[in-house]
Design a protein around this motif. Structure first.
Motif, short mmCIF file in Angstrom:
data_model
loop_
_atom_site.label_atom_id
_atom_site.label_comp_id
_atom_site.label_asym_id
_atom_site.label_seq_id
_atom_site.Cartn_x
_atom_site.Cartn_y
_atom_site.Cartn_z
N ARG A 1 0.87 -71.84 -14.79
CA ARG A 1 0.29 -72.76 -15.86
C ARG A 1 -0.41 -72.01 -16.88
NH1 ARG A 1 -0.15 -78.04 -14.27
NH2 ARG A 1 0.32 -78.56 -11.98
N VAL B 1 -2.98 -70.53 -12.59
CA VAL B 1 -3.48 -70.73 -13.71
C VAL B 1 -3.46 -69.28 -14.56
CG1 VAL B 1 -5.55 -71.42 -15.49
CG2 VAL B 1 -4.93 -72.95 -13.60
N ASN C 1 4.47 -74.18 -18.63
CA ASN C 1 4.46 -74.27 -17.00
C ASN C 1 6.00 -73.54 -16.77
OD1 ASN C 1 2.11 -75.46 -16.80
ND2 ASN C 1 2.78 -77.07 -15.54
N ALA D 1 -8.58 -73.99 -18.60
CA ALA D 1 -7.63 -74.83 -18.21
C ALA D 1 -8.00 -76.22 -17.89
CB ALA D 1 -6.59 -74.21 -17.03
N VAL E 1 -5.80 -79.13 -15.32
CA VAL E 1 -4.94 -79.17 -14.59
C VAL E 1 -4.85 -80.81 -14.21
CG1 VAL E 1 -3.58 -78.73 -12.41
CG2 VAL E 1 -4.69 -76.89 -13.76
N ASN F 1 -6.32 -63.87 -18.21
CA ASN F 1 -7.36 -64.45 -17.51
C ASN F 1 -8.55 -63.51 -17.60
OD1 ASN F 1 -6.03 -66.54 -16.18
ND2 ASN F 1 -5.51 -65.72 -14.39
N THR G 1 -0.42 -79.31 -17.72
CA THR G 1 -1.32 -78.36 -17.94
C THR G 1 -1.86 -78.59 -19.57
OG1 THR G 1 -0.32 -76.68 -16.59
CG2 THR G 1 -1.77 -76.00 -18.07
N THR H 1 0.49 -75.04 -24.08
CA THR H 1 0.48 -74.66 -22.83
C THR H 1 1.86 -74.36 -22.39
OG1 THR H 1 0.30 -77.13 -22.20
CG2 THR H 1 -1.63 -75.69 -22.20
N THR I 1 -11.63 -74.18 -14.32
CA THR I 1 -10.40 -75.19 -14.47
C THR I 1 -10.85 -76.56 -13.96
OG1 THR I 1 -8.82 -73.37 -14.15
CG2 THR I 1 -8.16 -75.50 -13.85
#
Length: 556
Positions: A220, A158, A266, A137, A139, A192, A120, A264, A55
């Motif tokens: 996120r 994330v 959030n 990602a 951030v 992930n 994000t 994306t 990230t």
């Protein structure tokens, strides 16, 4: 001495504090790594051996320097998806649009400043199909001391959604191009990087999200999948949506989000249920008769103190073609439009454009599997041909013969776009851009066509955010539909789904000089030619002009 102190204090009071962002340095080594999923192993292309990749953290106003070194056999570029790249088009990343690729053994430093953005986003490879595993990602935290416009969560997590093929994805797409037909769909979706346990590979672990009772968490969520829009939900828990594509929205509660590749979201989730384990699910959304990977990726929301042997509370995923569930989410999105974060919707329009987006069929004598034809994709019936010199270089150095600026502003062939298709399904081919004056305003209607099949197309515009001012089913009718546009608080995005058998209208201001790619974020459609570019002229003076390229810009 006192008088000196008084003068110093006085000067300090009247001198405005110039607080600039800091410089953040990242090293991205692109390397292959043997990786096992679904009980089988293969080498994948990664950044620093990680899948998903690292990230990238920064604050609003920071300058980011990423040194990307290519240690794999493929040419590589990285795109910082959703970063505005104001006057830094050389760092945008799409291969042959803003740069030639980084060749094996070579490096390039992406250098950009994050201006007026927080939230994000994502980074991913922008060449071939490498982004399937080459992604992560971004951030962007608010400036120091600036709060979120919603209660601060206890923790932020994330969550990157993706797709996994057991076979080599470059082989998958090469085989499809050779045949002229659609490629094989993926074997699993991932959360992930993990599909979660599945029946023919029960030992496959999944991602675990640990939570404490009574605390609120911000997820996120990034969709880094190649070709599939996804539903995302957590058993027994409501999600409060506070942001999409790094722009704040009016908070609303939902139990299911829909997220297209490149988008994306959030979402706040409160650990307000009885302690236990709860299923997190990512499943496909496709409301057309088109093959998708029907596997659901799973993870676990795990309350602290819950025993490992506790059974998991399950959730029912929406049907694959649940258009109503998707629309319920999309129609709830509104810009925050507060004093601090106003929605600056262009109210006048300089360029009124309509682009059809869809598929076509062109002759291909060598395509045996396709009976001498191949599936292609186009915008306004132009199937984009990738150049061998980057468009931005050709524009900046006035290199002729690379592109033409005659991309049509309206469909060249008028037909009943969402009704029965015309008899001729062929498209034109060309490397065409549409030219915009600096600071001019654009209204663009993206109209789906039913050629082969109507389909939801997530369209991504580089270099800009835009406002989604209207959408509808069937064919866009300017006389009727424009009256219903939301010009007050439409959602602001960088990637928008053109509804299956319908249209979406967006507005933006062309305040960023350079060449900016616009394409479908379903990778197969980009491969087939569903892409074009806007060329935005320089304005007045250096602050409205594209500077020369950096000295290490890769050569073709």
């Amino acid at each position: 001495m006192d008088s000196w102190l008084q003068i110093l204090v006085l000067v300090a009071c009247i001198t405005p504090a110039v607080v600039e962002g800091r410089v953040r340095n990242y090293t991205f080594n692109v390397v292959t790594k043997n990786t096992t999923r679904l009980c089988s192993s293969k080498p994948i292309v990664t950044v620093n051996g990680m899948f998903p990749g690292p990230t990238l953290y920064a604050r609003e106003d920071d300058t980011v320097l990423v040194k990307v070194t290519n240690r794999v056999k493929y040419n590589v570029t990285i795109h910082w998806h959703g970063v505005r790249q104001l006057r830094t088009g050389w760092a945008d990343g799409p291969a042959y649009i803003t740069q030639c690729p980084i060749q094996p053994g070579q490096s390039y430093v992406y250098n950009f400043t994050i201006t007026g953005q927080r939230g994000t986003l994502l980074w991913h490879a922008h060449i071939l199909w490498l982004r399937v595993t080459l992604h992560g990602a971004i951030v962007i935290l608010p400036k120091r001391g600036v709060p979120y416009p919603f209660p601060k969560p206890h923790k932020e997590v994330v969550v990157v959604l993706g797709e996994w093929w057991k076979s080599d994805t470059e082989a998958v797409i090469n085989q499809a191009i050779k045949s002229g037909l659609a490629p094989n769909v993926s074997d699993a979706h991932t959360i992930n990087g993990h599909p979660g346990p599945i029946s023919n590979c029960p030992s496959q672990g999944g991602f675990t999200l640990p939570v404490e009772s009574g605390k609120t968490y911000m997820l996120r969520i990034v969709n880094a999948a190649l070709n599939e829009e996804l539903f995302f939900k957590i058993a027994g828990h409501q999600l409060t949506i506070v942001e999409v594509d790094a722009t704040y929205v009016k908070p609303f509660k939902t139990n299911t989000i829909v997220i297209a590749p490149g988008q994306t979201t959030n979402a706040l989730v409160s650990a307000d249920q009885s302690s236990g384990k709860y299923l997190v699910a990512a499943s496909p959304f496709m409301d057309s008769p088109i093959a998708v990977d029907n596997m659901t990726a799973t993870a676990t929301l795990h309350y602290s103190g819950t025993l490992a042997a506790t059974s998991t509370t399950l959730t029912k995923t929406p049907p694959q073609n649940a258009t109503a569930v998707a629309n319920n989410f999309i129609n709830s999105l509104r810009s925050l439009n507060s004093k601090t974060y106003p929605a600056k919707v262009p109210l006048t329009v300089d360029h009124n454009l309509i682009f059809t987006v869809g598929l076509g069929i062109n002759p291909c004598p060598s395509c045996k599997a396709g009976n001498g034809s191949r599936v292609v994709a186009s915008m306004n019936n132009v199937t984009f041909v990738m150049p061998t010199t980057a468009l931005l270089q050709a524009h900046f150095f006035n290199i002729s013969g690379v592109f033409t600026s005659d991309f049509p502003g309206n469909p060249p062939n008028i037909f009943n776009y969402t009704g029965s298709p015309p008899s001729n399904l062929r498209t034109m081919s060309g490397t065409k851009v549409y030219q915009l004056r600096y600071n001019s305003t654009v209204q663009l209607v993206l109209q789906d066509t039913g050629i082969i099949a109507p389909e939801n197309h997530p369209i991504h515009l580089h270099g800009f955010n835009f406002f989604a001012v209207g959408k509808g089913l069937g064919n866009y009718n300017p006389k009727v539909d424009q009256k219903n546009f939301n010009l007050v608080d439409p959602v602001e995005r960088n990637t928008i789904g053109v509804p299956s058998g319908g249209w979406v209208a967006i507005r933006f201001r062309a305040d960023n000089p350079g060449v900016w790619f616009m394409h479908c974020h379903l990778e197969i459609h980009t491969t087939w030619g569903l892409k074009m570019a806007f060329l935005v002229d320089n304005g007045k003076g250096p602050n409205e002009s594209l500077p020369p390229p950096p000295s290490d810009l890769p050569k073709c």
